[in-house]
Each structure stands twice: as C-alpha cells, then as structure tokens.
Design a protein around this motif. Structure first.
Motif: not given
Length: 264
Positions: A193, A205, A207, A209, A211, A213-215, A217
């Motif tokens: 991440s 943000c 994120e 790896e 994915h 979409a962001p985990l 925000t």
C-alpha cells in the motif's frame, strides 16, 4: 459537553475559536504569543487544572519544555501542540497501525508564499514531523542534511533520515521564484500500500496494490492553527488523547535541532 476555551496571546484566533454556550467543567487554554513565554503560560494553566494547547513552536528549544510534560501528567491534564505545518486532520486518515518503509516529501516555497512565511526552522521541523509520523518512528539511527545557500541565506535543504525501525525518509525543502503557488508532493509506501498527497491539508489518498480504487481518501481540509486547535478541543471533549502531544512535539524539536546542527 464542549470544554470552555480561552486563548492567550492570539486575539484573532480567539475570535475564531469562540465557543458560545460552552459551560463544561473542563477548560482548554490555547497559548500563542511570544515563544519564550509559552511554556510558563502552559505551566500556569496546567497548575490550575486546565488542558493546554500550544501553537508551534511550543518553546525555543526542546529542553525548555521537557518538565511541562511531567507537570501535566501529575495534574491529570493533557498538553497538545499544533503541528509545525498543520496536517493533523489529514494525517488522521492514515489507517491505524500503518507505517511506511519509505517516505519522500518535496516542499517548494514561493518567496512570498505561506510556506516561506513559516520560516526555515518551521519548514524543517514540519518536513521531519510528516516523515516521522508516516514512518511511525521518532528514534533516528542516522541523519544527513545538505544545504544550498545564496550568500548567507538558505535556498534549499535536503534531509535524509534512517529511522531505528529501518524506515527511510528523504525530504527536500527549497525556495523558488518559478512556481505560481507553493507546491507539495508527498509519497509514502509500505509493502502492499501507499499514501500520496499534493497538499499538507489533503486530499490524502491511501491505495493498495492491485486495487482499482483507493482504500481511503481524506478530503482537503482547511489548515492552520484554528484547525489544529479545534482538533485538540474535540479530543478533550470526547475524552480521547490529543492528536499531537507535547511528547510528539519535543521529539520533532529534537529532530529539527539535530538537522540544524548538521547545517551549521
């Protein structure tokens, strides 16, 4: 119930932090004014049973504020501090337990912009604070600092830090006449991440790896002493620890003092 908030040494901030109707028994004293007076004013507030919140810097040097933490613990109150460059609310969006292995931070300040107005001491402390927070470390195994000067004036500083938990951080702070606005580029990563931001007030943000979409925000927030003080007051009202404690601030001051020694 909202604590009663009073402000010492910052008339403009007092108006913005007014809490009409606050009648709780808990008191918070927000302390600004001359830096040399802040520890004494905080000690007075603590001795009267109030929580204290100090604007940055809390003291001229770390050694001047070390006894204040012990006094607060004895009195059963909290002492919070504004982060050097804000970012308390944005950094609160980092997932619990998340610690970067690598942090890079670039601050490019216009000579007439807000970052430049903060001054070199605060810029260096703020850069080190962000790096240490994301690395979840304050103890340093090694630090290097290199400066470029225009005569006696600093123009650019590069800091490289290896923390004792083996995280590595590099921060560049420089002045430039060739940017329209202050520029910030923050990147932090650990296996699986990463965190990125283009402003210390967010948006931030997080994120993972693989994915799309962001985990998470964290939206852009107003920064500055009002936001920092409000976060502290909210923590006191909710019975939570201060977001940024005096111990955090002392650790940051020591890091900044170490960097400044290397630049002499």
């Amino acid at each position: 119930m909202a604590p009663h908030v009073s402000v010492v040494g910052e008339a403009d901030l007092a108006a913005r932090l007014a809490t009409p109707g606050a009648s709780g028994t808990r008191r918070v004293v927000v302390i600004g004014g001359p830096v040399d007076d802040r520890v004494a004013r905080a000690a007075q507030a603590v001795s009267e049973g109030a929580h204290a919140f100090l604007l940055w810097p809390p003291a001229p040097a770390a050694a001047a504020a070390e006894a204040l933490a012990d006094r607060a613990e004895e009195a059963g109150v909290q002492v919070g501090v504004a982060r050097p460059l804000g970012a308390t609310e944005a950094l609160a969006g980092i997932p619990a337990g998340w610690a970067a292995r690598l942090v890079t931070l670039s601050l490019v300040a216009r000579p007439d912009g807000p970052l430049a107005e903060a001054g070199w001491a605060t810029l260096l402390a703020g850069a080190l604070d962000v790096c240490a927070t994301l690395a979840d470390a304050r103890a340093v195994a090694r630090m290097d600092a290199v400066a470029e000067r225009d005569g006696d004036a600093l123009r650019a500083v590069v800091l490289a830090v290896r923390f004792e938990n083996r995280a590595y951080a590099q921060a560049t702070v420089r002045f430039s006449d060739h940017v329209a606005d202050d520029e910030v580029a923050l990147y932090a990563a650990r296996p699986g991440s990463r965190v990125e931001a283009r402003s210390l007030a967010g948006p931030l943000c997080v994120e993972a790896e693989g994915h799309a979409a962001p985990l998470a925000t964290v939206p852009a927030l107003a920064d500055g002493p009002e936001t920092e003080a409000t976060a502290f007051v909210a923590a006191i009202a909710a019975g939570r620890p201060a977001p940024y404690t005096l111990d955090h601030a002392l650790a940051t001051l020591r890091l900044a003092e170490r960097a400044q020694e290397k630049l002499r």
